[in-house]
Design a protein around this motif. Sequence first.
Motif, PDB file in Angstrom:
ATOM      1  N   LEU A  49       7.590   7.258   1.376  1.00 27.05           N
ATOM      2  CA  LEU A  49       7.453   6.562   2.655  1.00 27.05           C
ATOM      3  C   LEU A  49       6.859   7.445   3.744  1.00 27.05           C
ATOM      4  N   ILE A  50       7.045   8.752   3.652  1.00 28.11           N
ATOM      5  CA  ILE A  50       6.583   9.666   4.708  1.00 28.11           C
ATOM      6  C   ILE A  50       5.082   9.564   4.972  1.00 28.11           C
ATOM      7  N   PRO A  51       4.196   9.469   3.975  1.00 27.51           N
ATOM      8  CA  PRO A  51       2.759   9.434   4.288  1.00 27.51           C
ATOM      9  C   PRO A  51       2.298   8.146   4.950  1.00 27.51           C
ATOM     10  N   ILE A  52       3.068   7.071   4.891  1.00 26.20           N
ATOM     11  CA  ILE A  52       2.580   5.767   5.360  1.00 26.20           C
ATOM     12  C   ILE A  52       2.251   5.768   6.853  1.00 26.20           C
TER      13      ILE A  52
ATOM     14  N   PHE B  17      -7.769   3.079   3.516  1.00 24.65           N
ATOM     15  CA  PHE B  17      -6.473   3.535   4.001  1.00 24.65           C
ATOM     16  C   PHE B  17      -5.386   2.482   3.754  1.00 24.65           C
ATOM     17  N   MET B  18      -5.739   1.203   3.955  1.00 29.40           N
ATOM     18  CA  MET B  18      -4.764   0.134   3.733  1.00 29.40           C
ATOM     19  C   MET B  18      -4.347   0.058   2.258  1.00 29.40           C
TER      20      MET B  18
ATOM     21  N   ILE C 136      -1.014   7.755   7.459  1.00 29.06           N
ATOM     22  CA  ILE C 136      -2.206   7.047   6.966  1.00 29.06           C
ATOM     23  C   ILE C 136      -2.556   5.905   7.911  1.00 29.06           C
ATOM     24  N   TYR C 137      -1.537   5.191   8.396  1.00 29.70           N
ATOM     25  CA  TYR C 137      -1.785   4.066   9.303  1.00 29.70           C
ATOM     26  C   TYR C 137      -2.411   4.552  10.608  1.00 29.70           C
TER      27      TYR C 137
END
Length: 276
Positions: free
Chosen positions: A96-99, A119-120, A102-103
């Motif tokens: 979950l940390i990279p989300i 990215f999505m 990236i957003y």
Amino acid sequence: MSQKSPSRQRRRKAHQPPPGPPPAARPPYTLYDPGFSRLKPQSEYWEEDLPEPGEPPMASPRLIRLSELNDTWMEIPRYEDRISWWGAWLMLPVSLIPIPFIYTYARLPEFDNQTSLGFMVAIFIFFSIALYHFRMAVFAPRGKPVRLNRKRQKVYVYEHKRGWPWFPWRTTIKVFDWADVRGELIRRSDIYASGYELSCAVCKPGTYEVVDRFSLNFQGGSIPLKSVWSHCCMYMQGRRVPATPVIRHVPASWTPVNTIRWPEALDRESTTAPGE
């Protein structure tokens, strides 16, 4: 007329079969036949065949874990190893940390629509990984049970198959005749599973032709697993077996609901004698 040389006669005589009856056919694969299993097809990680249910045991009976034991039925839990279980809790926040990062990058003005779409897709992949580990840690049954019904001479195997996190995970109950079950030790050596495993092969009646396999105990030493198999065989024979397992502690499941749900008909059949 030319005479055959003595050397040629000796060579022809060497190729002739010896006098007397033909040699006996090789006996079928046995328990102590090194390098071979009597079960066909042989398991990829095969290590050793165990005595058949009606043969003398090769170890004293003792279960590693036990959920229920009475005169009619017995239930053995099959807990996954701690690495897989706690690994799910570890991978949940890690995925979950990279989300959010990236957003945030995806919304920067210097990226075009095609790059933002990439990215999505990455966000969707990381979120799917997180959802998989969340379902595995919270909703998947940790101790998938196996029930042995002594009165019916049946085995009931609770199987739960994990898959794509966005779709339902299937639970199936397999029912086998105990007379068709053969025990075998297998040995794995990889990152996720290393050590001995007690596997059960289900054969066609009266043969060693395997039609299905299931694990009775996932990991352990070879001697304790042989004791587990001896315990099951002696219990199904109606003999007296120890009522106390080696490990009495029940691992925490950390699940908000009961994840092991037997169908009502099979729950009753697996815990009662015929006619009850």
